[in-house]
Structure formats: structure tokens, C-alpha cells
Design an enzyme around this catalytic site. Structure first.
Site, mmCIF file in Angstrom:
data_model
loop_
_atom_site.group_PDB
_atom_site.id
_atom_site.type_symbol
_atom_site.label_atom_id
_atom_site.label_comp_id
_atom_site.label_asym_id
_atom_site.label_seq_id
_atom_site.Cartn_x
_atom_site.Cartn_y
_atom_site.Cartn_z
ATOM 1 N N LYS A 42 0.828 -1.207 0.000
ATOM 2 C CA LYS A 42 0.000 0.000 0.000
ATOM 3 C C LYS A 42 0.864 1.261 0.000
ATOM 4 O O LYS A 42 0.565 2.236 -0.715
ATOM 5 C CB LYS A 42 -0.929 -0.011 1.216
ATOM 6 C CG LYS A 42 -1.968 -1.127 1.148
ATOM 7 C CD LYS A 42 -2.656 -1.357 2.487
ATOM 8 C CE LYS A 42 -3.578 -2.572 2.424
ATOM 9 N NZ LYS A 42 -4.174 -2.922 3.714
ATOM 10 N N GLN A 86 -5.148 -1.545 9.886
ATOM 11 C CA GLN A 86 -4.735 -2.826 9.319
ATOM 12 C C GLN A 86 -5.192 -3.957 10.236
ATOM 13 O O GLN A 86 -4.863 -3.990 11.426
ATOM 14 C CB GLN A 86 -3.205 -2.862 9.151
ATOM 15 C CG GLN A 86 -2.681 -4.116 8.498
ATOM 16 C CD GLN A 86 -3.106 -4.229 7.040
ATOM 17 O OE1 GLN A 86 -3.077 -3.251 6.307
ATOM 18 N NE2 GLN A 86 -3.484 -5.429 6.628
ATOM 19 N N ASP A 111 -11.562 2.210 3.948
ATOM 20 C CA ASP A 111 -11.758 0.760 3.920
ATOM 21 C C ASP A 111 -13.242 0.405 3.893
ATOM 22 O O ASP A 111 -13.599 -0.743 3.640
ATOM 23 C CB ASP A 111 -11.101 0.111 5.149
ATOM 24 C CG ASP A 111 -9.873 -0.713 4.772
ATOM 25 O OD1 ASP A 111 -9.661 -0.935 3.567
ATOM 26 O OD2 ASP A 111 -9.138 -1.140 5.680
ATOM 27 N N GLY A 262 -6.109 -9.030 -5.486
ATOM 28 C CA GLY A 262 -5.216 -8.338 -4.538
ATOM 29 C C GLY A 262 -4.749 -6.983 -5.008
ATOM 30 O O GLY A 262 -4.940 -5.964 -4.324
ATOM 31 N N GLU A 370 -9.816 53.955 25.904
ATOM 32 C CA GLU A 370 -10.416 54.361 24.625
ATOM 33 C C GLU A 370 -10.900 53.180 23.786
ATOM 34 O O GLU A 370 -11.285 53.360 22.639
ATOM 35 C CB GLU A 370 -9.423 55.210 23.822
ATOM 36 C CG GLU A 370 -8.828 56.363 24.608
ATOM 37 C CD GLU A 370 -9.864 57.117 25.458
ATOM 38 O OE1 GLU A 370 -10.897 57.538 24.896
ATOM 39 O OE2 GLU A 370 -9.656 57.261 26.689
ATOM 40 N N LYS A 372 -9.301 49.832 23.221
ATOM 41 C CA LYS A 372 -8.397 48.977 22.444
ATOM 42 C C LYS A 372 -8.872 47.529 22.444
ATOM 43 O O LYS A 372 -8.875 46.868 21.403
ATOM 44 C CB LYS A 372 -6.963 49.050 23.012
ATOM 45 C CG LYS A 372 -6.245 50.356 22.805
ATOM 46 C CD LYS A 372 -4.762 50.238 23.078
ATOM 47 C CE LYS A 372 -4.410 49.597 24.393
ATOM 48 N NZ LYS A 372 -4.912 50.343 25.573
#
Length: 921
Positions: A42, A86, A111, A262, A370, A372
Site C-alpha cells: 500500500k 490494518q 476501507d 489483490g 479608549e 483597544k
């Protein structure tokens, strides 16, 4: 053919989305030879096609919990599009395979083994599920024959979840008439003889005989069996479930074993991975977050901050974490609305380009502030919820002292808040409490050491500092470091001479030089000066000391500037707490507390994740004072946020006080240590503050504003713009574009706001815009957000104001003249002594962190506007060596605020019905 087609599709993907590759993860438990063989096949196929494949191998001692934890991490990884476990799981521990396969996210289950995908297949939802790779490969082989499946009689032998059952469903939904047979079928040969299409997956060697097969049938043999064969070196050979030699005489098409199904199974795994990546690209743009934003319900008049905060239903914080690309194992939940983030995310994203870095600062403020913080939150809400940019806010954690004192909370205000505000303003995740404990451990260690040195002989001290345990004496690591510092290169405690023992055990601290104070996160004016050691047990060893507020502790500054746990520990070790009677610096490492401090602070170093009212992410981390420290949130929060937003995203952070203080320190201290370079400065201005700078009456907290501030007065505004002009010049001095955000109040007139915008542009701002985010949330900061986007594309030629190698006095003078507008500086005698001392001790090349009033560009809070020609008095200089700066004291100030006559806590209580928090933060 399949592989060639997939290879071309991957090339097309990467051309359209540079840097993107389909990702496949293969999780293996144990080390079975057959599994290793299949996995290698794979991995080889993935590499050939261009898929990024990752093989994760857990030992055969792995538990079910270990496997599930790994699966959760892979489910959350946006770089993984296909994910297989797996089988079989080769573990010594009992593991439920069904539970494991169902833990894989269905959208990544290439899968096709999860119950959700199996269920969709059985219902015929073929376009919305993943089909197990072997049946999918069989179906592709059947299609390659050119024979129409629809209307044909198909027989499947075997009913496993991996092949037989899904093969039945797949043929059925492709309109074949399907019969499933198995080992208990009594008329197997008869059923096989009827099949136009025969798929065999029984796991029994050559059980289907050639004479059973209908002439011209398509035969797919999925079996892999070993039978004895003396002609083979291994003594056996591989055969299928069909007697191949006789069957091929009857079948029109037949798959060989090995070499038939396969390779197709592997090819279909690759195809499913590519299909998953394509689905990902359709749903998500790489690097682009998919966030659920909260819709604000705006009310007029605007309710109180706590009412707005509590009317919002925050998203679960784990959802926010997932939305911004954090993995489950990188997130430590503290309830439903806050979490700590593991520093490991930085290593995972180390190759991710940084986003745009924006700092919000302001003109010289009134005592009321002010806006911020409000502007910071409004800007990120506009960029995120309205312009759909990846954006993070990084803000400081507020001190509990001012929260219960006169200032109240610091979560922003109106419809621009970090929520829940009561969580934000109170304990949060306990970082400030950790700093309190760590700081006071150092303070206790100082006085205990002085006491023990005054009351014990060298040998007695040595016996206690290096005790014999089971007849063996051993230096700790921190004691080895002290010996090396003293020039003693010995590791055997029995080898030291009397002189070396004396040097080792005696720090000989001069009490008059102790700069380390105890701290408390409460405003308590009566702790500003205290006498300690009055208990009879201290044998008359008293001294005058004081308490500071926790956020003024050097440990807080270290937390804010450290770039990791190791760096934080080293900085702790370098912290100078006093001088010896010989004038040598005494450090936390000398006291032996460095490791303990790291242990106390190991969780506090992790940034805290919260969210805004509109659902954009926020890091809340560190809260150093903006006068005796640098007044900025943590380097680590900024670095993590810049990686998470990606190259096209934005990180907006806030610098405390006005641009002359917080912004200057952000540039010269924070950016110097972090290595980060800002793209834009957002300078917050208000008509109210400009009227004050233009000569308006004093503004006092808790007192109604004079009429000059509530009625139109263009003359005052115009005159006060001298402060705005100077702060724009200060920002541009560092080579960064400036966008002025004019934070509009309901008493401001259109003419006043327009005048400020005009003056800002004439003074050199990249742009200036009116903002109404307090009342409208992110919508009210859209013009600001767009201006910031444009400014971030403009050239930024960032530079520091001074070279740290300059003499201490020259660095102070540069800041005073260039940033404040002073004619010169004057060092008072104590400051002159400190310059000489710190230079001698090797600290002269540290950056400068000016501690002065935030209410004026000068040292005098009554001097408004942009004063010039003044001489800046430096009354003292102190060192935060661990944090990494010297801080000159300009004028007088307290590091322990007091409570006002009517503190904020008068208005704070628990709701008798809900149990939540009521009150005004």
C-alpha cells in the site's frame, strides 16, 4: 490503468492547490509478517500515485485505549483524507475490533468498514459512502469485462463484512439478481451453475470446482489459501477458492490467484483516498477554516456587557479547537468554554507559513480607556464572521485586582467581547494563581536563606543543603550549576575544600538590595509597605518589604516572553532577586528554586483558548503590567495563532496603554525576542481623548463627563489631534503601516469623526476609518477590517529603534527623544548607580522597558497633547534579567493598586436562580 488515472488526478489537484496532497494513514498494531507485506504494498502504491502515506505502528502491548486515542488524533488531522486500520490487530491486550473500526471517522473510512458506511451501502447510498476496497475492486474488474451487470444473475459465496456482505449489496444496487451462498448452503454446486457472475470469498482452498461453473460466466476469486507443494522452496503454494485450472476452461473471464483481486484491492484503496481528498477540497479550501459563526441579536440601547455576554450561547470549546485545526490531543478542556493548548502544536505546524501580524494600540488615553480591547475583538469579528478570513485574537489575561477594583474587567465591551466574560475576568484556568504561588516561593526562599545563613555554620548549612541519604551524598543538578558558576568543577560532595564549601553555601544576600517582592492578585493598599519577620521564631531578623500585584511579577513577564518550557526555565534561573554584599547578582538558580518554578508553571505556559461573541477564536495568555513590564500577551500564543491561521490569515494582538508605551515595547522587546515581524499597526483614537488633549477639562472615572465632551467642539478636537499625529509618527518610525480606528461614541458628531479621519490621513496614516463595533459587533468594524487587509499588503519595512549593544543611557535617551518628544533625560543619583551596577554585572545590553505614566507622552500626567522640550527624569532603574529587560522608573507609581471608595465588587454577586454571575465587570 487505475493507478495511472489516479496519478493524473493527483497532479491536477496539486496544480490547482499548490502544496496540497491527498493523505493516507495506515494504523498497525503489532508486527505480523503478513500485515507488514500488505502495508508495504500500500505504501509503495501510494508513493507511485503521489499520495502522502503515513504508517503508524503501535506495539503489540498497545491497549484498546491507546488505539482509540491514536484514531481520534488521525480523525482530527486535516492532512489525513483516508485512514485504515490494518487488520487483524496483533495485540497482547483484548481489543474490540468492531469498536476500533467504528471509531474511524466515516468520511475518512476508505476501507468502508464502519457501521455507518456499511449501512449507507446496504441502503443504496453509493455516492455518499466508502465501499470496502475488495468488493469495489471486484466491481471494477467486472466493469472492465464490458458485460452489463443489470439483469444478470450473480452469486456471492461468503458473507463476511469485508467482502461477501458488501459485494452482495454492491451487485444488488447495480441491478443484478443476487444470491448469497455460504458453507451451509446445501445446493452450492447448483447455485454456482446458475451464476452469470460468480464472486467467491469463502476462504477454502479450491472449493469451487470448474465443472460447477456456467459456461461464459465471469469468475472473481477473492480467496488466498496455502496448500502443500513440494516443488516450492517454502513447501507450499498460494491458491484461490476456485479450482483455477479447470474453471478457466469454462469461464469467459477469471481472476488469477495471486495477482488478480489483490492488486485491485490496493488500487481501490488509493482510489478511495483520492476520492476522499476530492470531497475534502469541495468542502474545505486548504488552509481555510470552516467555522460556525454566532449571529448577534443587536439591541438598542446597548445592554450591559454582562447581559450581552450571558445572552450569548458560546460554542463548546472543543468545537472551536476543531474548527481552527487543533487535534484532540493538543487540547486540554477546562469545562465547556475554555481550554489549554499544548505547545506541541508548534512543532506539528513548524513548516506552515505564518499569517499577517497586526498589533492594536492607541493614542494617549483618558483614565476611562479608549477601547483597544473592544476594537481588537471587533476587528477579529469583522475579519472572521463577516469577511470569512482565518483570524485569531491574542489578548492579555486581566488581573483580578482591577476587576474587583475600579477598572472592572477587560473582555472588551458591548457587542465585542471575549466570552464568557465572567470566566475571562476571574480565575480563567488558574495561570495568575500559579504565578502568585511561584513568585511567593522565591520570596520565601530569599528570606529563609538569609535566616539560615545567619544562624548556622558553613558545615551545618552544607550538611543540610547536601544531605547524606543512605550514606551517600549527591549534588542536585541545580547545585552542580551553582558550583560551575563559582568556578568549582567538582561533582563529589566530599571533595570540596572549606573555602569552596563557604562559597557554595553562602549567598550572603544584602537585604537592602532585595528587589523581589511578594505578590497578591488583589488590590490592597495596606500591603504596599510591611514589616516581615516579627514572629519570635525569626529571632529578631526583621526587614521592611512590600506586596505587589501578581501581574507585576517578573514571572508574569517571563511567561509572556518565553518561547517554550525550556526557555521559560532558563529565564527563571536568570532572574536576579538581590545582590550579595560583594555586589554580585543573586539569582533564582542560586536559591535552587528554578526547577520548582518550572513545575509550578508547567501548565500556565500553555495558552488559553476562548472565543468572541461571534464565535471567532481567541488566545488569552499572560498579562504583564504595561509600565514596569512590556504589557503584551504571550509570544507563544502569537506564534501558535500565526501558524494556525496560515499565510492568508490574521493574528490581531493588543499592546497595553498608548502607542508610546505598549506599542514601543511590543516592537523593541516582544518582537526582538520572538523574531516576529508585524504587518500593520491599528491605532485606536476617540473624540473624547482628543478633546482632552486639546485642552478639555479633566476626565475622571466615576464622574459624569463635562459638557465639552458631550457637545460638538471641533476646535478642541483639532487641537488634540497633535497627540494623534505624534502617535502615528511613532508607529511609522518602526516602518509599519498605520490604520487609525476612530472608535465612535454616541455623543460624537459626524463632523467631529470626519475631522479625526482627515487629520489622521494627513498625518501619514495608511487609512483612517470610523468604527461602531461596540454597538454593532463585527459589522461595525468592517471598514476597519478591509483597511487592515489592504494595509497588510503594503510594504512593511520593520526596524527596531535602537541596538541593544548601545550604552544603557543612550537607549533610554533614544526612547525619550524619539518616542516621547523629550529634549533630554536626567538620571537621578540612584539611577546613575544602577546604570553602573547593571553594566558591571553584565546586564547593560538588555532592552529598555520604560515605566512611566500612560496618561501623557511625558512623565507628567497633566501634560496633554504632544509636549516637547521637557527633560525626562529617571529616578531609578531596575532589572528583570530573566524576562530580559531593564526598566527605568520615570516619576512615581505603585505596583499595588488600592481599592476605591466604591469598588466594582459592590455590583457583583451570584444569581439566586441560575447560580451564574450577576454584576458589572
Amino acid at each position: 490503468q487505475v493507478r495511472d488515472r489516479l496519478k493524473q488526478q493527483v497532479v491536477e489537484m496539486t496544480e490547482k492547490f499548490p502544496g496540497f496532497r491527498p493523505g493516507l494513514a495506515i494504523l498497525q498494531v503489532g508486527n505480523r509478517d503478513d500485515s507488514n507485506l500488505y502495508i508495504n504494498m500500500k505504501l509503495k502504491a501510494a508513493a507511485e500515485i503521489g499520495i502522502s502515506a503515513n504508517h503508524i505502528k503501535l506495539p503489540n502491548t498497545a491497549t484498546e485505549a491507546d488505539v482509540l486515542k491514536c484514531i481520534a488524533s488521525l480523525n482530527a488531522d486535516p492532512a489525513v483524507h483516508g485512514f485504515i486500520v490494518q487488520l487483524p490487530l496483533d495485540s497482547d491486550k483484548p481489543i474490540n475490533t468492531e469498536k476500533i473500526t467504528n471509531a474511524v471517522a466515516p468520511e475518512k473510512d476508505v476501507d468502508g468498514l464502519s457501521s455507518i458506511n456499511a449501512g449507507k451501502l446496504s441502503r443504496g447510498d453509493l455516492g455518499d459512502c466508502f465501499i470496502p476496497c475488495t468488493p469495489k475492486g471486484c466491481m471494477e474488474l467486472i466493469r472492465q469485462t464490458g458485460v452489463q451487470v443489470a439483469g444478470k444473475r450473480a452469486v456471492v459465496i461468503g458473507r463476511s463484512k469485508i467482502v461477501g456482505a458488501p459485494m452482495h449489496d454492491l451487485l444488488l444496487w447495480n441491478n443484478a439478481t443476487v444470491t448469497t451462498c455460504h458453507s451451509k448452503t446445501s445446493t452450492l454446486a447448483e447455485e454456482v451453475g446458475k451464476a452469470d457472475i460468480l464472486v467467491v470469498a469463502a476462504g477454502r482452498a479450491e472449493m469451487v470446482k470448474g465443472e460447477w461453473i456456467k459456461p461464459g460466466a465471469i469468475v472473481i476469486d477473492c480467496g488466498i489459501n496455502h496448500v502443500p507443494d513440494s516443488t516450492k522452496a517454502s513447501g507450499k503454494r498460494v491458491v484461490g477458492d476456485v479450482a483455477y485450472t479447470s474453471a478457466k476452461e469454462k469461464a469467459s473471464f477469471i481472476t488469477p490467484v495471486p495477482g488478480g483481486v489483490g492488486p485491485m484491492t490496493v488500487a481501490m484503496l488509493m482510489q478511495s483516498t483520492v476520492e476522499s481528498a476530492q470531497r475534502f477540497l469541495e468542502k474545505f479550501q486548504p488552509g481555510k477554516w470552516t467555522i460556525q459563526y454566532n449571529q448577534l441579536t443587536l439591541k438598542m440601547p446597548v445592554p450591559s456587557d454582562i447581559e450581552i455576554s450571558q445572552s450569548c450561547m458560546p460554542k463548546p470549546i472543543d468545537q472551536v479547537a476543531k474548527e481552527v485545526g487543533l487535534f484532540p490531543d493538543e487540547v486540554e478542556l477546562y469545562g465547556q468554554t475554555k481550554a489549554k493548548i499544548q505547545l506541541s502544536v508548534l512543532n506539528r505546524l513548524k513548516n506552515q507559513p505564518d499569517g499577517k501580524y497586526v498589533v492594536v494600540t492607541g493614542i494617549t488615553p483618558t483614565p476611562l480607556g479608549e477601547g483597544k480591547s473592544t476594537t481588537t475583538v471587533g476587528l477579529v469579528q469583522a475579519l472572521g464572521a463577516h469577511l470569512h478570513q482565518n483570524v485569531f485574537a491574542c489578548v492579555r489575561q486581566p488581573s483580578q485586582g482591577p476587576t474587583f477594583g475600579i477598572k472592572g474587567g477587560a473582555a472588551g465591551g458591548g457587542y465585542c467581547q471575549v466570552v464568557p466574560m465572567e470566566e475571562f475576568n476571574l480565575h480563567l484556568t488558574g495561570d495568575i494563581h500559579a504565578i502568585t504561588a511561584a513568585n511567593n516561593l522565591v520570596a520565601a526562599a530569599i528570606d529563609a536563606r538569609i535566616f539560615h545563613e545567619l544562624t548556622q555554620s558553613d558545615q551545618a548549612l552544607y550538611n543540610r543543603l547536601v544531605p547524606s541519604v543512605n550514606g551517600v551524598r549527591k549534588f542536585s543538578d541545580i547545585q552542580i550549576r551553582r558550583l560551575q558558576k563559582l568556578g568549582i568543577h567538582k561533582t563529589d560532595p566530599m571533595a570540596l575544600t572549606k573555602e569552596e564549601i563557604n562559597s557554595f553555601v553562602r549567598l550572603d544576600i544584602d537585604p537592602g538590595t532585595i528587589t523581589w517582592q511578594r505578590v497578591l492578585d488583589t488590590n490592597d493598599r495596606f500591603l504596599r509597605k510591611i514589616t516581615i519577620g516579627q514572629s519570635p521564631t525569626e529571632k529578631g531578623f526583621t526587614r521592611t518589604a512590600q506586596f505587589d500585584i501578581t501581574v507585576s511579577s517578573e514571572i508574569m513577564a517571563v511567561l509572556a516572553l518565553a518561547d517554550g518550557l525550556d526557555d521559560m526555565k532558563k529565564r527563571f534561573g536568570r532572574m536576579v532577586v538581590a545582590s550579595s554584599k560583594k555586589g554580585q547578582p543573586v539569582t533564582a538558580d542560586d536559591l535552587g528554586v528554578t526547577g520548582a518554578l518550572a513545575v509550578l508553571m508547567k501548565d500556565a505556559i500553555k495558552p488559553n483558548l476562548m472565543q468572541t461573541l461571534e464565535g471567532t477564536p481567541v488566545f488569552v495568555h499572560a498579562g504583564p503590567f504595561a509600565n514596569i513590564a512590556h504589557g503584551n500577551s504571550s509570544v507563544l500564543a502569537d506564534k501558535i495563532a500565526l501558524k494556525l491561521v496560515g499565510k492568508d490569515g490574521f493574528v490581531v494582538t493588543e499592546a497595553g496603554f498608548g502607542a508610546d508605551i505598549g506599542m514601543e515595547k511590543f516592537f523593541n522587546i516582544k518582537c526582538r525576542y520572538s523574531g516576529l515581524r508585524p504587518h500593520v499597526v491599528v491605532l485606536v483614537a476617540t473624540v473624547r481623548a482628543l478633546k482632552m488633549h486639546g485642552g478639555g477639562p479633566a476626565v475622571t472615572a466615576g464622574v459624569p463627563l463635562p459638557k465639552e465632551y458631550t457637545e460638538e467642539n471641533l476646535q478642541l478636537v483639532a487641537k488634540g489631534c497633535s497627540n494623534l499625529n505624534k502617535q502615528i509618527q511613532n508607529a511609522r518610525m518602526f516602518g509599519v503601516p498605520v490604520v487609525v480606528a476612530v472608535n465612535a461614541f454616541k455623543t460624537d458628531t459626524k463632523a467631529e469623526l470626519a475631522l479625526v479621519v482627515q487629520h489622521a490621513k494627513e498625518a501619514g496614516a495608511f487609512d483612517a476609518v470610523e468604527c461602531t463595533h461596540w454597538a454593532e459587533g463585527g459589522k461595525g468594524a468592517l471598514a476597519l477590517a478591509r483597511a487592515v487587509q489592504r494595509a497588510s499588503q503594503a510594504p512593511s519595512n520593520f526596524r527596531f529603534l535602537y541596538n541593544v549593544e548601545l550604552p544603557v543611557v543612550d537607549k533610554i535617551r533614544l526612547i525619550a527623544q524619539q518616542v516621547y518628544g523629550a529634549r533630554d533625560i536626567e538620571l537621578l543619583p540612584e539611577a546613575q548607580e544602577k546604570v553602573a551596577l547593571y553594566t558591571k554585572q553584565g546586564f547593560g545590553n538588555l532592552p529598555i522597558c520604560m515605566a512611566k505614566t500612560h496618561l501623557s507622552l511625558s512623565h507628567d500626567p497633566e501634560q496633554k497633547g504632544a509636549p516637547t522640550g521637557f527633560v525626562l527624569p529617571i529616578r531609578d532603574i531596575r532589572a528583570s534579567v530573566g524576562a530580559g529587560f531593564l526598566y527605568p522608573l520615570v516619576g512615581t507609581m505603585s505596583t499595588m493598586p488600592g481599592l476605591p471608595t466604591r469598588p466594582c465588587f459592590y455590583d457583583i454577586d451570584l444569581d439566586p436562580v441560575s447560580g451564574g454571575v450577576n454584576g458589572l465587570f
